[in-house]
Design a protein around this motif. Structure first.
Motif, PDB file in Angstrom:
ATOM      1  N   VAL A  22       0.833  -1.208   0.000  1.00  0.00           N
ATOM      2  CA  VAL A  22       0.000   0.000   0.000  1.00  0.00           C
ATOM      3  C   VAL A  22       0.865   1.255   0.000  1.00  0.00           C
ATOM      4  CG1 VAL A  22      -1.886   1.223   1.158  1.00  0.00           C
ATOM      5  CG2 VAL A  22      -1.794  -1.271   1.244  1.00  0.00           C
ATOM      6  N   PRO A  23       1.293   1.706  -1.178  1.00  0.00           N
ATOM      7  CA  PRO A  23       2.043   2.962  -1.229  1.00  0.00           C
ATOM      8  C   PRO A  23       1.127   4.177  -1.404  1.00  0.00           C
ATOM      9  CG  PRO A  23       2.360   1.747  -3.276  1.00  0.00           C
ATOM     10  CD  PRO A  23       1.338   1.008  -2.444  1.00  0.00           C
ATOM     11  N   THR A  24       1.613   5.229  -2.002  1.00  0.00           N
ATOM     12  CA  THR A  24       1.027   6.542  -1.767  1.00  0.00           C
ATOM     13  C   THR A  24       1.116   7.467  -2.983  1.00  0.00           C
ATOM     14  OG1 THR A  24       1.605   8.599  -0.591  1.00  0.00           O
ATOM     15  CG2 THR A  24       3.306   6.991  -0.710  1.00  0.00           C
ATOM     16  N   ALA A  72      -4.250   7.446  -0.551  1.00  0.00           N
ATOM     17  CA  ALA A  72      -3.905   8.802  -0.133  1.00  0.00           C
ATOM     18  C   ALA A  72      -5.002   9.368   0.758  1.00  0.00           C
ATOM     19  CB  ALA A  72      -3.754   9.706  -1.368  1.00  0.00           C
ATOM     20  N   LEU A  74      -5.990   9.303   3.794  1.00  0.00           N
ATOM     21  CA  LEU A  74      -6.820   8.340   4.543  1.00  0.00           C
ATOM     22  C   LEU A  74      -7.384   8.939   5.828  1.00  0.00           C
ATOM     23  CD1 LEU A  74      -4.722   5.048   4.280  1.00  0.00           C
ATOM     24  CD2 LEU A  74      -6.888   5.579   3.132  1.00  0.00           C
TER      25      LEU A  74
HETATM   26  N1  LIG Z   1      -2.252   7.606   6.092  1.00  0.00           N
HETATM   27  C1  LIG Z   1      -2.303   7.774   4.777  1.00  0.00           C
HETATM   28  O1  LIG Z   1      -3.001   8.683   4.248  1.00  0.00           O
HETATM   29  C2  LIG Z   1      -1.532   6.848   3.871  1.00  0.00           C
HETATM   30  C3  LIG Z   1      -1.575   7.095   2.476  1.00  0.00           C
HETATM   31  C4  LIG Z   1      -0.903   6.238   1.616  1.00  0.00           C
HETATM   32  C5  LIG Z   1      -0.195   5.162   2.130  1.00  0.00           C
HETATM   33  N2  LIG Z   1      -0.143   4.956   3.473  1.00  0.00           N
HETATM   34  C6  LIG Z   1       0.634   3.816   3.937  1.00  0.00           C
HETATM   35  O2  LIG Z   1      -0.135   3.008   4.818  1.00  0.00           O
HETATM   36  C7  LIG Z   1       0.726   2.407   5.811  1.00  0.00           C
HETATM   37  C8  LIG Z   1       0.184   2.716   7.199  1.00  0.00           C
HETATM   38  O3  LIG Z   1       0.099   4.128   7.335  1.00  0.00           O
HETATM   39  P1  LIG Z   1      -0.739   4.802   8.517  1.00  0.00           P
HETATM   40  O4  LIG Z   1      -1.019   6.197   8.115  1.00  0.00           O
HETATM   41  O5  LIG Z   1      -1.865   3.899   8.899  1.00  0.00           O
HETATM   42  O6  LIG Z   1       0.363   4.843   9.625  1.00  0.00           O
HETATM   43  P2  LIG Z   1       0.193   4.747  11.196  1.00  0.00           P
HETATM   44  O7  LIG Z   1      -1.164   5.187  11.623  1.00  0.00           O
HETATM   45  O8  LIG Z   1       1.404   5.418  11.752  1.00  0.00           O
HETATM   46  O9  LIG Z   1       0.277   3.191  11.473  1.00  0.00           O
HETATM   47  C9  LIG Z   1       1.484   2.505  11.285  1.00  0.00           C
HETATM   48  C10 LIG Z   1       1.339   1.105  11.870  1.00  0.00           C
HETATM   49  O10 LIG Z   1       2.553   0.395  11.632  1.00  0.00           O
HETATM   50  C11 LIG Z   1       2.998  -0.155  12.859  1.00  0.00           C
HETATM   51  N3  LIG Z   1       4.453  -0.161  12.848  1.00  0.00           N
HETATM   52  C12 LIG Z   1       5.291   0.903  12.720  1.00  0.00           C
HETATM   53  N4  LIG Z   1       6.573   0.509  12.770  1.00  0.00           N
HETATM   54  C13 LIG Z   1       6.542  -0.836  12.927  1.00  0.00           C
HETATM   55  C14 LIG Z   1       7.545  -1.820  13.025  1.00  0.00           C
HETATM   56  N5  LIG Z   1       8.848  -1.509  13.003  1.00  0.00           N
HETATM   57  N6  LIG Z   1       7.159  -3.098  13.158  1.00  0.00           N
HETATM   58  C15 LIG Z   1       5.854  -3.444  13.198  1.00  0.00           C
HETATM   59  N7  LIG Z   1       4.851  -2.533  13.101  1.00  0.00           N
HETATM   60  C16 LIG Z   1       5.202  -1.268  12.978  1.00  0.00           C
HETATM   61  C17 LIG Z   1       2.442   0.744  13.923  1.00  0.00           C
HETATM   62  O11 LIG Z   1       2.331   0.008  15.129  1.00  0.00           O
HETATM   63  P3  LIG Z   1       2.047   0.752  16.567  1.00  0.00           P
HETATM   64  O12 LIG Z   1       0.623   1.203  16.532  1.00  0.00           O
HETATM   65  O13 LIG Z   1       2.286  -0.344  17.536  1.00  0.00           O
HETATM   66  O14 LIG Z   1       3.028   1.881  16.648  1.00  0.00           O
HETATM   67  C18 LIG Z   1       1.075   1.100  13.357  1.00  0.00           C
HETATM   68  O15 LIG Z   1       0.099   0.112  13.649  1.00  0.00           O
HETATM   69  C19 LIG Z   1       2.119   2.983   5.561  1.00  0.00           C
HETATM   70  O16 LIG Z   1       2.829   2.076   4.775  1.00  0.00           O
HETATM   71  C20 LIG Z   1       1.844   4.260   4.762  1.00  0.00           C
HETATM   72  O17 LIG Z   1       2.915   4.603   3.934  1.00  0.00           O
HETATM   73  C21 LIG Z   1      -0.802   5.767   4.358  1.00  0.00           C
END
Ligand SMILES: NC(=O)c1ccc[n+]([C@@H]2O[C@H](COP(=O)([O-])OP(=O)(O)OC[C@H]3O[C@@H](n4cnc5c(N)ncnc54)[C@H](OP(=O)(O)O)[C@@H]3O)[C@@H](O)[C@H]2O)c1
Length: 206
Positions: A22-24, A72, A74
């Protein structure tokens, strides 16, 4: 390196599963004026975008059966997200400034999860897909929708520009993604962002 995705791909196959990455939108430069196609050239402008872009290439190289699903903007019920923060700050401060010169497609995490499930279930061909809502708005437009859903007057959200609201890392001005690959695979796209926000707001702002 493609070694990680290759191992994940092998483990996924052994388990009868499929590797989904899931990239961005941040893999693109954000300077376009029409939706980015799935195969548009990538040109990340930030460290985050570069790491996500290299992850995409590693998955393509190491995992032949991959699904790369870029998403994106989210938001969701669990954890922090833009509309929750905006609704809270609007209630606390009575007004706020939000950038109107960055546009994208607010996307509900529940819709993305559902899309990924449908992609896998449909046996969609390996490749790159865009998992965002239809339509587009600015952060300012999304903030107004969030404030309205919280029962406040949307007019308390004022417009500002990226020039006035400087962040440490550059943000793409234009983050609208096209959905041609979903159409070609016969997989229904996520609906319009505003209608999906209407459906989501109650659970997200609860
Ligand atoms: N948010 C967006 O709009 C968006 C858009 C495009 C793509 N993405 C992609 O979606 C993915 C998740 O993003 P998010 O926004 O949901 O981020 P997030 O809310 O920061 O969640 C990240 C998750 O990854 C876990 N994590 C982080 N480091 C880790 C490690 N070393 N080992 C195991 N688990 C780990 C965290 O666990 P803890 O809760 O225990 O810290 C958390 O559950 C990422 O790859 C991001 O690039 C997000």
């Amino acid at each position: 390196t493609a070694a990680g995705p290759a191992l994940l791909d092998r483990a996924a196959r052994a388990a009868g599963a499929r590797l989904v990455q899931v990239p961005t939108d941040y893999v693109f430069d954000g300077h376009a004026d029409r939706p980015y196609a799935e195969d548009a050239p990538i040109l990340p402008r930030s460290a985050y975008g570069r790491t996500k872009a290299s992850g995409e290439w590693a998955v393509r190289a190491g995992a032949p059966d991959h699904l790369v699903v870029r998403t994106a903007w989210l938001y969701g019920a669990h954890g922090g997200c833009f509309p929750k923060t905006i609704a809270r700050v609007a209630a606390e401060k009575g007004g706020l400034d939000v950038v109107a010169d960055q546009v994208g497609q607010p996307t509900w995490t529940a819709d993305l999860a559902d899309l990924v499930e449908r992609l896998v279930a449909s046996g969609a061909p390996a490749g790159t897909y865009h998992g965002t809502s239809q339509g587009r708005t600015s952060w300012h437009g999304f903030a107004r929708a969030a404030v309205a859903a919280a029962g406040l007057d949307p007019a308390i959200v004022r417009e500002t520009t990226s020039e006035k609201f400087v962040r440490p890392a550059p943000r793409p001005a234009y983050s609208v993604l096209g959905h041609e690959a979903l159409r070609a695979a016969g997989v229904e796209r996520i609906g319009d962002w505003a209608a999906r926000w209407e459906a989501a707001a109650g659970s997200v702002l609860a």
